[in-house]
Design an enzyme around this catalytic site. Structure first.
Site, PDB file in Angstrom:
ATOM      1  N   GLU A 110      -6.825 -15.701   0.012  1.00 32.31           N
ATOM      2  CA  GLU A 110      -7.130 -16.469  -1.200  1.00 32.31           C
ATOM      3  C   GLU A 110      -7.625 -15.504  -2.254  1.00 32.31           C
ATOM      4  OE1 GLU A 110      -9.926 -19.488  -0.126  1.00 32.31           O
ATOM      5  OE2 GLU A 110      -8.559 -20.420   1.325  1.00 32.31           O
ATOM      6  N   GLY A 139     -10.383 -15.215  -3.545  1.00 27.74           N
ATOM      7  CA  GLY A 139     -11.709 -14.685  -3.224  1.00 27.74           C
ATOM      8  C   GLY A 139     -11.864 -14.263  -1.777  1.00 27.74           C
ATOM      9  N   THR A 189       3.806 -13.891   1.909  1.00 31.13           N
ATOM     10  CA  THR A 189       5.106 -13.231   2.063  1.00 31.13           C
ATOM     11  C   THR A 189       6.159 -14.258   2.476  1.00 31.13           C
ATOM     12  OG1 THR A 189       4.087 -11.135   2.634  1.00 31.13           O
ATOM     13  CG2 THR A 189       6.371 -11.452   3.338  1.00 31.13           C
ATOM     14  N   ARG A 212      -0.001  -6.433  14.266  1.00 28.71           N
ATOM     15  CA  ARG A 212      -0.328  -5.179  13.575  1.00 28.71           C
ATOM     16  C   ARG A 212       0.595  -4.023  13.948  1.00 28.71           C
ATOM     17  NH1 ARG A 212      -6.793  -6.206  13.018  1.00 28.71           N
ATOM     18  NH2 ARG A 212      -6.589  -7.036  10.918  1.00 28.71           N
ATOM     19  N   LEU A 223      10.634  17.107  -3.418  1.00 21.69           N
ATOM     20  CA  LEU A 223      11.929  17.064  -4.107  1.00 21.69           C
ATOM     21  C   LEU A 223      11.799  17.076  -5.623  1.00 21.69           C
ATOM     22  CD1 LEU A 223      14.032  14.776  -1.774  1.00 21.69           C
ATOM     23  CD2 LEU A 223      14.048  17.257  -1.988  1.00 21.69           C
ATOM     24  N   GLY A 224      10.576  17.151  -6.123  1.00 19.71           N
ATOM     25  CA  GLY A 224      10.366  17.331  -7.563  1.00 19.71           C
ATOM     26  C   GLY A 224      11.046  16.245  -8.373  1.00 19.71           C
ATOM     27  N   GLU A 277      -1.573  -7.132   6.312  1.00 14.13           N
ATOM     28  CA  GLU A 277      -1.924  -7.263   7.731  1.00 14.13           C
ATOM     29  C   GLU A 277      -3.183  -6.455   8.054  1.00 14.13           C
ATOM     30  OE1 GLU A 277      -0.060  -9.392   9.005  1.00 14.13           O
ATOM     31  OE2 GLU A 277      -0.285  -9.329  11.180  1.00 14.13           O
TER      32      GLU A 277
END
Lengths: 422, 365
Positions: free
Chosen positions: A144, A146, A177, A276, A374-375, A399
């Site tokens: 939620e 909060g 999700t 998990r 890989l810049g 999770e």
């Protein structure tokens, strides 16, 4: 018993098949759905539904009596590998595209909750739908505004209306999700459900927390928002509001009476011990994608990784690459151990959280480093690497964040309760 | 299949080694380090656990088959007690195991019973060289074929028990590859330093420099005989041993710091109740477990002759060395000022922890 590291054959076979799926059905569409957030990849969803049905699996949630893995003939005395198989599948699908994986039809976390806490009647009633004609979704509604990791702060309420024998639920859930696909009634999808966490007795704290199965289309429930995210954009993240939503009495998961202990809540939290390592597996799939891409680019540019040299003789890129490989391999073994324990009915709260801590770190670090090495190529949207970097970050958040899982690990190793180590 | 539970036999061995590590090695560790001497009686007691004997077939005087996984379990357990003591106990393996793994039939018959059947005796091996870029695959010590013999030239460092060694394996570069040669004591041109090595840790383990000045050994003393041997296999076994020992030392530091943190009070609570400390411990436990599993997998791959076993052993070795440094550093940190005082073992664990990255060749599974 013995110590062994041979990937079981049925798992290797499934991985082989899913690799093709990942390449053909996911990678080829990754960029499009990253750039068209909230569009639904119907092709992928329908393909996966048909494919899973033909393999005899309706969802990615492990079946109760699964023996010998998906598609294999159940044979006696074979060690159980359902969770191991699932972890391997999730890893491979996430190697393809973690956003797509998250909207693979089937029960997801919603079904996992029913599986973990439901009665056999409830399982029969709620889980059968995933093997029917249309692709069907379920979702878990916990967070939620909060209450994130601190689930005891959940404000959603469920009150029993004794006249109608229905639960009346009020509250607002965020970060759900696949919440839209599970709840909204789409013609192409079967009717799904969401599992909503709410308190039946706020004075009891965690002991009063219960999960309720809320069928798609239930009156009083609306999908009020779809989030715009850093990554995993093919996956919808919904806000779901419940205003006097009524669900039948037997939709409660677990006991409807509140004892003054937290066993009920702990039982529910045990769902996370199972899920998990699966989330960890997903994060490691993205990490492997990034590492393999990095290797490919280094090869193209004639940069060799010279294994076997002492640290002092390695180039910086070699050191980084080797470290990344160490991180990935060891993190994967932690996942495998945690799911192996689940398969063998060994309590795995510690191993499960450890694997998630490690995968969160490793996924984040590997994708960050791959982009760095890989810049400009790493930063460019020409390649999927920058997307994987954005996708991987979620592993350390959902999770249970890396921090919450550290807390779980710390309490386990120290033998502390929640009040001794806050 | 995957499985993470030691067999009953393995568990019995682990338990026996664990008892020895806790009851014998650990209590002796501090004094041994300070006095630079491990009591020979304790070394013999460790030898009697029969790790090497259990890895050697009956035909050569032992009573079992070698399993890298079993050895990895035992090494971790022993190093948990004390690293220097563990290395001392296992020093004869440095000589015997490469012969067992890659030696010719004649070499096995000639040397293995000698090492195995008696009491602990100083048989050893010389791999390390005193250079910043020491690399087991690019040695400066050389071997040259000469009229049916090999001529060895160079200098070796950190050779355990070299002073009294009955025989040692000397690793040298032969035409670009590393090969081992059996060098008996008193070979002409072989000089052992009088001075012992003075290192940051491992002072209870007597180590010496070894000079080779045109030391001549017969061709039959080349490991594996005329066609030589697979050094990669030997090195992989050394790396797995080192990784296992790193896990053991890290675990020792972690356990000690954890117990301390549960006793020590600050601001009215145990310091373990503070997330700053608790999270450090959680990460230490996680890292230890990660590297333990990687080491087990490498050992299992070695036992099952997987193609990537050597690479995996290298990764486990590299990762475990880093992990040991990280964990043992935190062990000291959690004890704060007390961690810096030699009365507590965490500073010794930290000194030992630093060594793993460079000290391959002091143990073998």
């Amino acid at each position: 018993m013995t110590i062994e590291f041979e990937s079981p054959k049925p798992i290797v076979q499934t991985q082989f098949v899913l690799k093709t799926v990942a390449e053909e059905m996911m990678r080829s569409k990754s960029r499009y759905f990253d750039e068209h957030e909230h569009e639904i990849p119907w092709d992928y969803i329908e393909f996966m539904h048909t494919a899973m049905k033909s393999m005899g699996v309706g969802s990615l949630a492990p079946k109760e009596k699964s023996n010998g893995g998906n598609g294999g003939e159940p044979k006696e005395k074979r060690p159980p590998i359902a969770y191991q198989s699932l972890a391997a599948q999730i890893e491979m699908l996430s190697w393809g595209d973690v956003g797509f994986y998250l909207i693979t039809p089937g029960g997801g976390l919603g079904a996992a909750a029913v599986q973990a806490a439901g009665t056999s009647e409830q399982k029969a009633k709620f889980l059968a739908r995933f093997t029917e004609d249309k692709p069907t979704f379920a979702a878990m509604c916990m967070t939620e505004a909060g209450a994130g990791s601190d689930t005891s702060a959940i404000r959603a309420r469920a009150v029993l209306d004794e006249k109608t024998n229905e639960w009346v639920i009020n509250g607002e859930k965020i970060f759900v999700t696949a919440g839209d696909k599970a709840f909204t009634e789409y013609e192409k999808f079967g009717g799904g459900f969401i599992v909503v966490w709410a308190s039946i007795d706020p004075s009891a704290g965690r002991a009063g927390m219960r999960a309720f199965v809320v069928e798609s289309g239930t009156k009083g429930v609306t999908v009020s928002k779809l989030e715009h995210k850093l990554g995993i954009r093919a996956s919808d993240t919904a806000t779901i509001s419940l205003v006097d939503a009524r669900v039948p009495y037997d939709h409660i998961l677990g006991s409807p009476t509140v004892e003054k202990t937290t066993t009920g809540f702990k039982g529910a939290m045990a769902t996370f011990d199972a899920t998990r390592p699966l989330v960890a597996a997903s994060g490691l799939g993205v990490a492997r994608a990034a590492l393999e891409f990095l290797k490919e680019k280094l090869d193209e540019n004639g940069v060799e990784i010279r294994y076997g040299l002492p640290r002092q003789k390695l180039s910086n890129i070699e050191r980084e690459f080797i470290d990344m490989e160490i991180m990935l391999k060891s993190a994967w073994l932690m996942v495998i151990k945690a799911v192996w324990m689940a398969d063998n009915k060994k309590p795995n709260a510690l191993e499960s959280s450890m694997s998630k801590v490690r995968a969160g770190d490793v996924g984040t670090k590997i994708t960050q480093k791959a982009v760095e090495i890989l810049g400009p190529l790493g930063y460019s949207r020409e390649f999927l690497l920058e997307k994987w970097f954005r996708d991987a970050k979620i592993t350390d958040i959902y999770e249970g964040t890396g921090q919450i899982n550290r807390l779980v690990v710390a309490r386990q190793i120290l033998g502390y309760s929640g009040s001794e180590l806050r | 299949m995957y499985s993470f539970e030691p067999s009953e036999e393995q568990q019995m061995l682990v338990d026996a080694v664990g008892k020895y590590a806790i009851n014998d090695l650990r209590p002796a560790a501090h004094e041994a380090e300070e006095s630079r001497e491990f009591p020979r009686k304790l070394v013999s007691k460790g030898w009697e656990l029969g790790l090497l004997q259990a890895s050697t077939p009956e035909a050569y005087g032992g009573f079992g088959e070698r399993s890298a996984v079993t050895c990895a379990l035992a090494v971790e357990e022993m190093a948990f007690g004390d690293l220097a003591g563990a290395l001392a106990v296992m020093t004869p393996s440095l000589f015997a195991t490469p012969i067992l793994l890659t030696g010719s039939e004649e070499q096995k018959q000639e040397y293995l019973p000698r090492v195995i059947e008696g009491d602990w005796a100083p048989y050893t091996a010389a791999l390390i060289e005193y250079r910043f870029d020491f690399d087991p695959n690019a040695l400066k010590t050389t071997a040259k074929a000469s009229a049916g013999d090999y001529i060895l030239d160079g200098e070796k460092a950190f050779v355990p028990f070299a002073k009294d060694a009955e025989a040692m394996i000397v690793y040298a570069d032969l035409d670009g590859i590393t090969q081992g040669f059996i060098v008996p004591k008193n070979s002409a041109g072989l000089t052992i330093s009088n001075e012992r090595e003075n290192l940051m840790g491992l002072n209870a383990l007597p180590m010496y420099r070894v000079k080779l000045d045109t030391v001549k050994v017969p061709a039959s003393n080349r490991l594996g005989g005329a066609s030589g041997h697979n050094f990669e296999l030997v090195l992989a076994s050394m790396r797995i041993a080192s990784a296992s020992a790193a896990v053991g030392v890290a675990k020792a530091s972690f356990e000690y710091a954890k117990n301390y943190a549960k006793e020590r009070e600050a601001f009215g609570v145990k310091i373990a109740q503070k997330q700053a400390i608790a999270f450090m411990l959680a990460e230490m436990a996680t890292e230890i477990e990660a590297m333990r599993l990687l080491t087990w997998e490498a050992a299992w791959k070695l036992d099952n002759q997987k193609d990537d076993a050597a690479t995996e052993a290298y990764l486990a070795f590299t990762g475990a060395a880093d992990m040991a440094m990280m964990v043992t550093d935190r062990g000291v940190q959690i004890l704060g000022g007390h961690g810096y005082i030699r009365e507590h073992p965490v500073e010794l664990f930290m000194r030992n922890g630093r060594g793993f990255a460079m000290l391959v060749g002091l143990a073998i599974v």
